[in-house]
Design a protein around this motif. Structure first.
Motif, PDB file in Angstrom:
ATOM      1  N   LEU A   1       0.901  -1.197  -0.142  1.00 18.88           N
ATOM      2  CA  LEU A   1       0.031  -0.058  -0.055  1.00 18.88           C
ATOM      3  C   LEU A   1       0.766   1.356   0.058  1.00 18.88           C
ATOM      4  CD1 LEU A   1      -2.953  -1.081   2.270  1.00 18.88           C
ATOM      5  CD2 LEU A   1      -2.925  -0.633  -0.339  1.00 18.88           C
ATOM      6  N   PHE A   2       2.043   1.165   0.765  1.00 20.03           N
ATOM      7  CA  PHE A   2       2.862   2.348   0.788  1.00 20.03           C
ATOM      8  C   PHE A   2       3.544   2.778  -0.634  1.00 20.03           C
ATOM      9  CE2 PHE A   2       3.216   2.155   5.519  1.00 20.03           C
ATOM     10  CZ  PHE A   2       2.524   3.248   5.652  1.00 20.03           C
ATOM     11  N   ARG A   3       3.929   1.641  -1.450  1.00 18.06           N
ATOM     12  CA  ARG A   3       4.214   1.704  -2.452  1.00 18.06           C
ATOM     13  C   ARG A   3       3.029   2.169  -3.730  1.00 18.06           C
ATOM     14  NH1 ARG A   3       9.270  -0.264  -3.519  1.00 18.06           N
ATOM     15  NH2 ARG A   3       8.916  -0.803  -5.743  1.00 18.06           N
ATOM     16  N   LYS A   4       1.801   1.600  -3.711  1.00 19.98           N
ATOM     17  CA  LYS A   4       0.739   1.921  -4.295  1.00 19.98           C
ATOM     18  C   LYS A   4       0.377   3.354  -3.966  1.00 19.98           C
ATOM     19  CE  LYS A   4      -2.924   1.194  -7.052  1.00 19.98           C
ATOM     20  NZ  LYS A   4      -2.811   1.264  -8.276  1.00 19.98           N
TER      21      LYS A   4
ATOM     22  N   PRO B   1       1.811   6.478  -2.700  1.00 18.75           N
ATOM     23  CA  PRO B   1       3.231   7.091  -1.998  1.00 18.75           C
ATOM     24  C   PRO B   1       2.871   8.296  -1.260  1.00 18.75           C
ATOM     25  CG  PRO B   1       3.310   6.932  -4.398  1.00 18.75           C
ATOM     26  CD  PRO B   1       2.115   6.524  -4.182  1.00 18.75           C
ATOM     27  N   ALA B   2       1.797   8.994  -1.049  1.00 21.50           N
ATOM     28  CA  ALA B   2       1.391   9.881  -0.278  1.00 21.50           C
ATOM     29  C   ALA B   2       1.251   9.220   1.036  1.00 21.50           C
ATOM     30  CB  ALA B   2       0.049  10.582  -0.588  1.00 21.50           C
ATOM     31  N   MET B   3       0.933   7.991   0.962  1.00 24.19           N
ATOM     32  CA  MET B   3       0.959   7.329   2.567  1.00 24.19           C
ATOM     33  C   MET B   3       2.293   7.333   3.167  1.00 24.19           C
ATOM     34  SD  MET B   3      -1.913   4.317   2.153  1.00 24.19           S
ATOM     35  CE  MET B   3      -1.671   3.572   3.630  1.00 24.19           C
TER      36      MET B   3
ATOM     37  N   VAL C   1      -4.580   5.621   5.754  1.00 25.35           N
ATOM     38  CA  VAL C   1      -5.433   5.344   4.716  1.00 25.35           C
ATOM     39  C   VAL C   1      -6.545   6.352   4.278  1.00 25.35           C
ATOM     40  CG1 VAL C   1      -7.075   3.378   3.893  1.00 25.35           C
ATOM     41  CG2 VAL C   1      -4.798   2.758   4.895  1.00 25.35           C
ATOM     42  N   PHE C   2      -7.283   6.449   5.170  1.00 22.02           N
ATOM     43  CA  PHE C   2      -8.464   7.314   5.102  1.00 22.02           C
ATOM     44  C   PHE C   2      -7.782   8.827   4.577  1.00 22.02           C
ATOM     45  CE2 PHE C   2     -10.416   4.423   7.392  1.00 22.02           C
ATOM     46  CZ  PHE C   2     -11.951   4.240   6.693  1.00 22.02           C
ATOM     47  N   ARG C   3      -6.741   9.307   4.918  1.00 19.96           N
ATOM     48  CA  ARG C   3      -6.228  10.607   4.850  1.00 19.96           C
ATOM     49  C   ARG C   3      -5.579  10.709   3.166  1.00 19.96           C
ATOM     50  NH1 ARG C   3      -3.621  13.343  10.114  1.00 19.96           N
ATOM     51  NH2 ARG C   3      -5.465  14.120  11.125  1.00 19.96           N
ATOM     52  N   ASN C   4      -4.815   9.722   2.975  1.00 15.73           N
ATOM     53  CA  ASN C   4      -3.855   9.649   2.002  1.00 15.73           C
ATOM     54  C   ASN C   4      -4.013   8.639   0.839  1.00 15.73           C
ATOM     55  OD1 ASN C   4      -2.254  11.908   2.870  1.00 15.73           O
ATOM     56  ND2 ASN C   4      -1.770  10.697   4.497  1.00 15.73           N
ATOM     57  N   ALA C   5      -4.755   7.488   1.007  1.00 17.38           N
ATOM     58  CA  ALA C   5      -4.852   6.381  -0.111  1.00 17.38           C
ATOM     59  C   ALA C   5      -5.468   7.095  -1.074  1.00 17.38           C
ATOM     60  CB  ALA C   5      -5.437   5.260   0.416  1.00 17.38           C
ATOM     61  N   GLY C   6      -4.952   6.878  -2.274  1.00 20.91           N
ATOM     62  CA  GLY C   6      -5.940   7.378  -3.498  1.00 20.91           C
ATOM     63  C   GLY C   6      -5.179   8.850  -3.834  1.00 20.91           C
ATOM     64  N   ASN C   7      -4.383   9.538  -3.150  1.00 15.10           N
ATOM     65  CA  ASN C   7      -4.131  10.848  -3.382  1.00 15.10           C
ATOM     66  C   ASN C   7      -2.686  10.791  -4.301  1.00 15.10           C
ATOM     67  OD1 ASN C   7      -5.905  12.078  -2.000  1.00 15.10           O
ATOM     68  ND2 ASN C   7      -4.507  12.527  -0.203  1.00 15.10           N
TER      69      ASN C   7
END
Length: 129
Positions: free
Chosen positions: A60-63, A65-67, A123-129
């Motif tokens: 997830l951190f690789r997918k 990067p904002a996380m 995840v809620f703050r940064n996944a998908g950014n």
């Protein structure tokens, strides 16, 4: 701020996951060969919280990067990597008859739980950014 697509934070999680996978599997081999299954809870937690969870963190951190670039990631990393080994040692000691380690397991569980909450927040703050 520029975010690198190949996040080294994710790589660190993946490498640590591989280490926990090796330790968890070899503990399983030891238990099978010796017939002593008293450390089964340690084996299970090494594989789930070490191998599986850490591998998922890394992916997830690789997918996303904002996380990995988030300050939450750094705090989560240290709490998780302090809490997990301490918990595993405490659980192993408890299952070997050292009941005095129960408070250590409790504190380590709380530390690990806080790290997981930080991950979820990340995840809620940064996944998908």
């Amino acid at each position: 701020m520029e975010i690198k697509l190949n996040n080294p934070h994710g790589t660190v999680w993946l490498r640590l996951a591989a280490v926990y996978f090796v330790v968890g599997v070899w503990l399983g081999i030891y238990m099978g060969a010796s017939g002593d299954r008293s450390l089964y809870p340690v084996h299970a937690h090494l594989n789930l919280l070490g191998w599986v969870s850490m591998a998922l963190f890394g992916i997830l951190f690789r997918k996303f990067p904002a996380m990995g670039a988030s300050p939450l990631a750094r705090i989560q990393f240290w709490l998780y990597n302090l809490g997990l080994p301490l918990l595993m040692l405490a659980v192993a000691a408890i299952h070997r008859g050292y009941r005095a380690m129960e408070p250590v397991a409790g504190v380590a569980s709380i530390v690990l739980g806080i790290a997981v909450l930080l991950f979820a927040l990340n995840v809620f703050r940064n996944a998908g950014n």
